[in-house]
Design a protein around this motif. Sequence first.
Motif, mmCIF file in Angstrom:
data_model
loop_
_atom_site.group_PDB
_atom_site.id
_atom_site.type_symbol
_atom_site.label_atom_id
_atom_site.label_comp_id
_atom_site.label_asym_id
_atom_site.label_seq_id
_atom_site.Cartn_x
_atom_site.Cartn_y
_atom_site.Cartn_z
ATOM 1 N N VAL A 49 -19.235 -6.010 -10.164
ATOM 2 C CA VAL A 49 -19.062 -6.233 -11.596
ATOM 3 C C VAL A 49 -20.100 -5.382 -12.321
ATOM 4 O O VAL A 49 -21.296 -5.508 -12.078
ATOM 5 C CB VAL A 49 -19.241 -7.721 -11.957
ATOM 6 N N GLY A 50 -19.607 -4.512 -13.209
ATOM 7 C CA GLY A 50 -20.497 -3.574 -13.886
ATOM 8 C C GLY A 50 -20.548 -2.260 -13.136
ATOM 9 O O GLY A 50 -21.623 -1.730 -12.843
ATOM 10 N N ALA A 51 -19.364 -1.749 -12.786
ATOM 11 C CA ALA A 51 -19.287 -0.511 -11.998
ATOM 12 C C ALA A 51 -19.748 0.679 -12.826
ATOM 13 O O ALA A 51 -19.418 0.788 -14.004
ATOM 14 C CB ALA A 51 -17.858 -0.296 -11.508
ATOM 15 N N GLY A 52 -20.529 1.540 -12.197
ATOM 16 C CA GLY A 52 -21.032 2.743 -12.857
ATOM 17 C C GLY A 52 -21.295 3.816 -11.822
ATOM 18 O O GLY A 52 -21.082 3.599 -10.626
ATOM 19 N N PRO A 53 -21.774 4.981 -12.256
ATOM 20 C CA PRO A 53 -21.893 6.123 -11.355
ATOM 21 C C PRO A 53 -23.083 6.078 -10.392
ATOM 22 O O PRO A 53 -23.115 6.801 -9.412
ATOM 23 C CB PRO A 53 -22.046 7.306 -12.316
ATOM 24 N N GLY A 54 -24.049 5.236 -10.620
ATOM 25 C CA GLY A 54 -25.265 5.258 -9.794
ATOM 26 C C GLY A 54 -25.291 4.218 -8.699
ATOM 27 O O GLY A 54 -24.702 4.384 -7.634
ATOM 28 N N ILE A 55 -25.994 3.121 -8.960
ATOM 29 C CA ILE A 55 -26.164 2.062 -7.960
ATOM 30 C C ILE A 55 -24.814 1.514 -7.501
ATOM 31 O O ILE A 55 -24.558 1.350 -6.309
ATOM 32 C CB ILE A 55 -27.041 0.917 -8.525
ATOM 33 N N SER A 56 -23.924 1.232 -8.454
ATOM 34 C CA SER A 56 -22.625 0.639 -8.110
ATOM 35 C C SER A 56 -21.822 1.537 -7.182
ATOM 36 O O SER A 56 -21.312 1.091 -6.151
ATOM 37 C CB SER A 56 -21.806 0.382 -9.379
ATOM 38 N N LEU A 57 -21.706 2.802 -7.560
ATOM 39 C CA LEU A 57 -20.875 3.720 -6.783
ATOM 40 C C LEU A 57 -21.430 3.927 -5.376
ATOM 41 O O LEU A 57 -20.690 3.931 -4.389
ATOM 42 C CB LEU A 57 -20.758 5.065 -7.509
ATOM 43 N N ASN A 58 -22.741 4.047 -5.275
ATOM 44 C CA ASN A 58 -23.341 4.267 -3.956
ATOM 45 C C ASN A 58 -23.329 3.010 -3.103
ATOM 46 O O ASN A 58 -23.201 3.089 -1.876
ATOM 47 C CB ASN A 58 -24.757 4.827 -4.098
ATOM 48 N N THR A 59 -23.412 1.836 -3.740
ATOM 49 C CA THR A 59 -23.284 0.588 -2.982
ATOM 50 C C THR A 59 -21.848 0.424 -2.499
ATOM 51 O O THR A 59 -21.604 0.015 -1.363
ATOM 52 C CB THR A 59 -23.726 -0.614 -3.832
ATOM 53 N N ALA A 60 -20.897 0.791 -3.350
ATOM 54 C CA ALA A 60 -19.482 0.772 -2.942
ATOM 55 C C ALA A 60 -19.272 1.702 -1.749
ATOM 56 O O ALA A 60 -18.581 1.358 -0.780
ATOM 57 C CB ALA A 60 -18.599 1.202 -4.108
ATOM 58 N N ARG A 61 -19.896 2.861 -1.817
ATOM 59 C CA ARG A 61 -19.760 3.859 -0.736
ATOM 60 C C ARG A 61 -20.359 3.324 0.572
ATOM 61 O O ARG A 61 -19.756 3.444 1.638
ATOM 62 C CB ARG A 61 -20.453 5.152 -1.170
ATOM 63 N N LYS A 62 -21.542 2.722 0.482
ATOM 64 C CA LYS A 62 -22.218 2.198 1.676
ATOM 65 C C LYS A 62 -21.396 1.085 2.320
ATOM 66 O O LYS A 62 -21.128 1.106 3.532
ATOM 67 C CB LYS A 62 -23.618 1.696 1.305
ATOM 68 N N PHE A 63 -21.002 0.100 1.527
ATOM 69 C CA PHE A 63 -20.229 -1.023 2.074
ATOM 70 C C PHE A 63 -18.856 -0.534 2.559
ATOM 71 O O PHE A 63 -18.354 -1.010 3.574
ATOM 72 C CB PHE A 63 -20.072 -2.127 1.026
ATOM 73 N N GLY A 64 -18.285 0.415 1.811
ATOM 74 C CA GLY A 64 -16.986 0.960 2.204
ATOM 75 C C GLY A 64 -17.043 1.634 3.564
ATOM 76 O O GLY A 64 -16.133 1.479 4.395
ATOM 77 N N LYS A 65 -18.118 2.362 3.808
ATOM 78 C CA LYS A 65 -18.278 3.033 5.109
ATOM 79 C C LYS A 65 -18.499 2.024 6.227
ATOM 80 O O LYS A 65 -18.306 2.342 7.400
ATOM 81 C CB LYS A 65 -19.428 4.044 5.043
#
Length: 215
Positions: A9-25
Amino acid sequence: MSEKILLIVGAGPGISLNTARKFGKEGFKVALISRTMESLQKYENQLENDGIVAKGFPGDVSSVESLKTTIDKVIKTYGKIDVLLYNAASGRPGKPTTLSADQLVEDFKISVAGALTSVNEVIPYMQNGTILLTGGGLALYPYADYSSLAIGKAGIRNLAYSLNQELSPKGIYVGTLTIKGFVEEGTYFSSENIAETFYHMYKKREDVEVTFEEK
């Protein structure tokens, strides 16, 4: 093993996107909530390029009704939430006496109240789930020029401790990451490093508060 779902919640280009990338991987499917579909589609595409399944859901974090409706759509899509990351915050610059009470309350709605709404919406659909809240050093060391944001970060820190006391007996881990510095790529405070720390918190499920600072 069933797929795991991360809701940001509160998706953005920095922390959110990289956390999405980490968990996604690590095998998670990712749901993203942000205000505009345009930005969400951009994040979807970026994550898709990394082989991560992600879906955006437009919603306004400052509106309880909008946020509830949007999270309901996420639940209807996936049926459950394994990890919630609340990464929304608002804080207009200015010393305390330059802010009106209404402005302070508006920022607080996004920085803190939206987190509580999100938690209440996902809890019924969590089993041994994880709730992660993005904190900041301003919670510990307020700075007058960012008084509204500092109050929000103090609030999210306080909420994390209270939620942990209430929810840990029910098998839900709540943790806040207190970031004692400005997020900047190419430094210790890069969003990639922060994302790694969030994942580590999810795996360990121990500390209510992890302080992210350069030793």
